[in-house]
Design a protein around this motif. Structure first.
Motif, PDB file in Angstrom:
ATOM      1  N   THR A 233     -26.681  17.024  47.294  1.00 18.33           N
ATOM      2  CA  THR A 233     -25.779  17.551  48.312  1.00 18.33           C
ATOM      3  C   THR A 233     -25.240  18.925  47.927  1.00 18.33           C
ATOM      4  O   THR A 233     -25.140  19.824  48.773  1.00 18.33           O
ATOM      5  CB  THR A 233     -24.613  16.571  48.535  1.00 18.33           C
ATOM      6  OG1 THR A 233     -25.128  15.244  48.715  1.00 18.33           O
ATOM      7  CG2 THR A 233     -23.804  16.966  49.764  1.00 18.33           C
TER       8      THR A 233
ATOM      9  N   ARG B  77     -28.829   6.620  62.400  1.00 21.29           N
ATOM     10  CA  ARG B  77     -28.062   7.810  62.026  1.00 21.29           C
ATOM     11  C   ARG B  77     -28.860   9.083  62.303  1.00 21.29           C
ATOM     12  O   ARG B  77     -28.286  10.131  62.631  1.00 21.29           O
ATOM     13  CB  ARG B  77     -27.681   7.762  60.551  1.00 21.29           C
ATOM     14  CG  ARG B  77     -26.760   6.614  60.183  1.00 21.29           C
ATOM     15  CD  ARG B  77     -26.539   6.544  58.694  1.00 21.29           C
ATOM     16  NE  ARG B  77     -25.624   7.577  58.216  1.00 21.29           N
ATOM     17  CZ  ARG B  77     -25.398   7.835  56.937  1.00 21.29           C
ATOM     18  NH1 ARG B  77     -26.037   7.167  56.000  1.00 21.29           N
ATOM     19  NH2 ARG B  77     -24.549   8.777  56.591  1.00 21.29           N
TER      20      ARG B  77
ATOM     21  N   ASP C  90     -25.325  12.686  50.239  1.00 17.30           N
ATOM     22  CA  ASP C  90     -24.480  12.512  51.418  1.00 17.30           C
ATOM     23  C   ASP C  90     -25.267  12.881  52.682  1.00 17.30           C
ATOM     24  O   ASP C  90     -25.566  14.051  52.914  1.00 17.30           O
ATOM     25  CB  ASP C  90     -23.229  13.386  51.305  1.00 17.30           C
ATOM     26  CG  ASP C  90     -22.286  13.147  52.467  1.00 17.30           C
ATOM     27  OD1 ASP C  90     -21.544  12.153  52.431  1.00 17.30           O
ATOM     28  OD2 ASP C  90     -22.322  13.956  53.430  1.00 17.30           O
ATOM     29  N   TYR C  91     -25.566  11.866  53.474  1.00 20.14           N
ATOM     30  CA  TYR C  91     -26.422  12.112  54.637  1.00 20.14           C
ATOM     31  C   TYR C  91     -25.763  13.048  55.647  1.00 20.14           C
ATOM     32  O   TYR C  91     -26.418  13.952  56.187  1.00 20.14           O
ATOM     33  CB  TYR C  91     -26.800  10.800  55.333  1.00 20.14           C
ATOM     34  CG  TYR C  91     -27.572  11.079  56.606  1.00 20.14           C
ATOM     35  CD1 TYR C  91     -28.917  11.405  56.561  1.00 20.14           C
ATOM     36  CD2 TYR C  91     -26.934  11.072  57.849  1.00 20.14           C
ATOM     37  CE1 TYR C  91     -29.616  11.717  57.716  1.00 20.14           C
ATOM     38  CE2 TYR C  91     -27.636  11.376  59.011  1.00 20.14           C
ATOM     39  CZ  TYR C  91     -28.969  11.696  58.934  1.00 20.14           C
ATOM     40  OH  TYR C  91     -29.659  12.021  60.074  1.00 20.14           O
ATOM     41  N   ASP C  92     -24.497  12.861  55.931  1.00 16.73           N
ATOM     42  CA  ASP C  92     -23.852  13.670  56.964  1.00 16.73           C
ATOM     43  C   ASP C  92     -23.877  15.156  56.610  1.00 16.73           C
ATOM     44  O   ASP C  92     -24.158  16.011  57.460  1.00 16.73           O
ATOM     45  CB  ASP C  92     -22.415  13.196  57.191  1.00 16.73           C
ATOM     46  CG  ASP C  92     -22.351  11.810  57.817  1.00 16.73           C
ATOM     47  OD1 ASP C  92     -23.302  11.453  58.547  1.00 16.73           O
ATOM     48  OD2 ASP C  92     -21.372  11.086  57.568  1.00 16.73           O
ATOM     49  N   THR C  93     -23.595  15.467  55.350  1.00 16.77           N
ATOM     50  CA  THR C  93     -23.657  16.866  54.921  1.00 16.77           C
ATOM     51  C   THR C  93     -25.073  17.410  55.046  1.00 16.77           C
ATOM     52  O   THR C  93     -25.309  18.495  55.588  1.00 16.77           O
ATOM     53  CB  THR C  93     -23.166  17.006  53.477  1.00 16.77           C
ATOM     54  OG1 THR C  93     -21.807  16.580  53.394  1.00 16.77           O
ATOM     55  CG2 THR C  93     -23.275  18.449  53.011  1.00 16.77           C
TER      56      THR C  93
ATOM     57  N   ALA D  50     -27.540  16.324  56.908  1.00 14.06           N
ATOM     58  CA  ALA D  50     -27.989  16.415  58.300  1.00 14.06           C
ATOM     59  C   ALA D  50     -27.460  17.685  58.956  1.00 14.06           C
ATOM     60  O   ALA D  50     -28.172  18.352  59.725  1.00 14.06           O
ATOM     61  CB  ALA D  50     -27.537  15.183  59.083  1.00 14.06           C
ATOM     62  N   GLY D  51     -26.217  18.044  58.650  1.00 16.96           N
ATOM     63  CA  GLY D  51     -25.667  19.280  59.190  1.00 16.96           C
ATOM     64  C   GLY D  51     -26.423  20.495  58.691  1.00 16.96           C
ATOM     65  O   GLY D  51     -26.723  21.426  59.467  1.00 16.96           O
TER      66      GLY D  51
END
Length: 357
Positions: A252, A315, A273-276, A278-279
């Motif tokens: 990340t 997700r 961290d997937y959300d980071t 993905a952004g």
């Protein structure tokens, strides 16, 4: 659980995902299968890593059993270039399924690299083993299938040549020599990669020794980014447009730096961290592979693995270029566990088709 039959994605379908044209109805399915290839033909990793006929059989058996959307040619993927220039590798006989590993490094910090040998991919070490298998599999499967030849990333090859502790100390005490070493590593890798290109397959770069767990983001930017960016740009001059860059662990902290390498298929490992990620991938327009953990794949039930895969796929449903993957499959992992991930991809695609119809 039974897995519905489906041919691997065509080259055009793969390219639509890698170009992030739109979220795919069913994500590409890309498990990381290396030493596990041997399991499909009742052999050991050491056996198939040294025999092009066995490696060919293992690759084709993997494709028959798993039917993933890509194949990677390679077993002990971090050893081949290092062995070709003189490092010693331990292999295991009989039924020992241990992974071959480097037992002797050949460089010391400060060594003169001006005349260091560049291997010939058709003759050096086990490079010909993998290249012959790549040609065989390309002939057997045809031009539509995405086949990638495994090459080391520059920092991981430098670790194999020098040893991790000595190289990390040299980054602090002899930085100019480390740059020279990385340049040498990149020249060795390009020689090997040329063999794969000539064999009619693409490339996949492995550089997990450059993970933030081992190398700080600042050191990655100073030492690894420039040489990796040059390697991937060089691949483009050889007609290789799609270059996956694989760095395991929690990356990340270096996600933006990995985008800057030019790799167009990046990895969000199960600890990242997937959300980071993905952004970052969405802003940069890069395909992103999300991995499941090897422990879950090795010890979980197919139902638990299927549920975990469906959760990750949900997700990524709106992310162009989302790919469902796995960490490296441990040797002997039950086939049904891997196929549970494939089934999750197929069911997600079927559900999306029904919803749009």
């Amino acid at each position: 659980m039974p897995c519905s039959p489906r041919l691997p994605a065509t080259r055009a379908q793969v390219e639509r995902v890698l170009r992030c044209v739109a979220p795919a109805p069913a994500p590409l399915f890309l498990p990381a299968i290396y030493e596990q290839k041997a399991w499909f033909i009742d052999q050991t990793p050491s056996a198939i890593a040294r025999d092009p006929a066995l490696l060919t059989r293992a690759l084709l058996a993997e494709q028959e059993a798993i039917g993933a959307d890509a194949l990677a040619v390679g077993v002990d993927v971090y050893n081949v270039e290092a062995e070709a220039v003189g490092c010693e590798v331990a292999f295991y006989e009989g039924k020992d399924a241990s992974i071959p590993g480097i037992t002797r490094h050949i460089l010391r910090p400060g060594d003169d690299l001006s005349a260091a040998a560049i291997p010939h991919p058709g003759r050096a070490g086990r490079m010909p083993v993998n290249l012959e298998a790549a040609r065989n599999v390309r002939r057997a499967l045809g031009g539509e299938h995405w086949i990638r030849g495994a090459i080391s990333g520059p920092f991981s090859l430098a670790v194999a040549l020098v040893g991790a502790e000595d190289l990390f100390i040299a980054c602090l005490e002899q930085p100019e020599w480390v740059h020279q070493c990385l340049d040498y590593a990149a020249r060795v890798i390009r020689a090997y990669a040329t063999g794969y290109v000539d064999a009619g397959v693409e490339l996949i770069v492995f550089d997990s020794q450059a993970s933030p767990q081992l190398l700080s983001p600042a050191m990655y930017e100073e030492f690894v980014l420039p040489v990796t960016r040059d390697l991937i740009a060089w691949a483009g001059t050889q007609g290789v447009r799609d270059v996956p860059l694989v760095i395991g662990g929690n990356t990340t902290a270096i996600a933006e730096l990995l985008v800057a390498t030019g790799g167009n298929n990046l990895l969000c490992d199960f600890t990242a961290d997937y959300d980071t990620w993905a952004g970052v991938a969405r802003r940069a327009g890069r395909a992103l592979r999300r991995n499941l953990s090897p422990h879950l794949l090795e010890t979980g039930t197919p139902d638990a693995i299927y549920a975990a895969a469906r959760e990750e796929i949900a997700r990524g449903a709106t992310l162009p270029g989302f790919i469902m993957g796995t960490a490296v499959i441990p040797f002997g992992t039950p086939l049904e566990n891997v196929l549970a991930v494939k089934q999750a991809c197929r069911d997600a695609g079927a559900g999306a088709a029904q919803a749009s119809g």
